[in-house]
Motif scaffolding. Sequence first.
Motif, PDB file in Angstrom:
ATOM      1  N   LYS A 237       0.992  -1.376   0.052  1.00  0.00           N
ATOM      2  CA  LYS A 237      -0.247   0.121   0.091  1.00  0.00           C
ATOM      3  C   LYS A 237       1.064   1.377   0.252  1.00  0.00           C
ATOM      4  N   THR A 238       1.866   1.503   0.123  1.00  0.00           N
ATOM      5  CA  THR A 238       2.995   2.073  -0.060  1.00  0.00           C
ATOM      6  C   THR A 238       3.747   2.392  -0.854  1.00  0.00           C
ATOM      7  N   ALA A 239       4.732   3.621  -1.486  1.00  0.00           N
ATOM      8  CA  ALA A 239       5.729   4.208  -2.821  1.00  0.00           C
ATOM      9  C   ALA A 239       6.367   3.024  -2.183  1.00  0.00           C
ATOM     10  N   PHE A 240       6.904   2.744  -1.360  1.00  0.00           N
ATOM     11  CA  PHE A 240       8.360   2.641  -1.456  1.00  0.00           C
ATOM     12  C   PHE A 240       7.844   0.681  -1.592  1.00  0.00           C
ATOM     13  N   GLY A 241       6.900   0.403  -1.057  1.00  0.00           N
ATOM     14  CA  GLY A 241       6.506  -1.274  -1.399  1.00  0.00           C
ATOM     15  C   GLY A 241       6.432  -1.605  -2.825  1.00  0.00           C
ATOM     16  N   LYS A 242       5.433  -0.594  -3.690  1.00  0.00           N
ATOM     17  CA  LYS A 242       5.830  -0.904  -5.580  1.00  0.00           C
ATOM     18  C   LYS A 242       7.293  -0.646  -5.670  1.00  0.00           C
ATOM     19  N   SER A 243       8.110  -0.001  -4.790  1.00  0.00           N
ATOM     20  CA  SER A 243       9.420   0.341  -5.436  1.00  0.00           C
ATOM     21  C   SER A 243      10.555  -0.752  -5.344  1.00  0.00           C
TER      22      SER A 243
END
Length: 293
Positions: free
Chosen positions: A162-168
């Motif tokens: 659910k976070t931008a870090f996870g998508k990264s």
Amino acid sequence: MIVITIINPNFLTTNNLLNLLLQVTANGFIAFGMTFVILTSGIDLSVGSILALSSAITAGLIANGMPVPLAIVVALLLGGVLGMINGLLISFGKLVPFIVTLATMTIFRGATLVYTNGNPITQGMSNSYLFKFLGQGYILGIPFPVILMFAVFIILYIVLHKTAFGKSVYALGGNEKAAYISGIKLNKVKILIYTISGVMASISGLIITSRLSSAQPTAGASYEMDAIAAVVLGGTSLMGGKGSLIGTLIGALIIGVLNNGLNIIGVSAFWQQVVKGVVILIAVMLDRLKTSK
């Protein structure tokens, strides 16, 4: 589970299922951290040694009079720092994760043996209710480590999905060059994922040390294998970019059922290793087949 229950009905008793979940916690925490690493097509072989070193130093601090809450914080920080060392070597040193973590696995294990002189540390831990509760406590009849594992799972699930870090993390594992071109700070992501892996290993170490009321210099040996097995069984691709924490949790439960079930039906510990190895091999083959398709 059906086959094991047919052989021994005691498998599906409430006490045994709670015991099974308690056994899963040690591998579960490490596997959660390993998921982040493998999603980026990396590997962390040092988690077992991080577990041992952080546990030994924490036990030593408690034995020397440090307050338990502070010692727990030190353990988490130490696990994070040791993991961060891996991340720094991999990201800025441009070294292969397998080689880096193989080296640090040996270094951290050697440091543990030096620190403990090869002897377990037991002084002071059995006298602390807080430290004993960490690995031996119950809330409403449920072992505290189980509650903690699911709480950490929820936090990491949100972080990863659910976070931008996870998508990264997913982007880095899917295509590193494309992730770089899109503006993702690759080194920062790599350092953070190995730091998370180190913290998870230290949490597992705290729980094991609390359950035994002793810090063993050999603790965590081969734990990286069960963690990798749980991640792969859960459907995370060793090539990176595909997988989920829910899959890892299921994978850890599969490993737990194998360990607990084979014990309860009286299978030799030697054969248990063979069975787990076969299961891991089948999982990797299925992953390769799915990837090729």
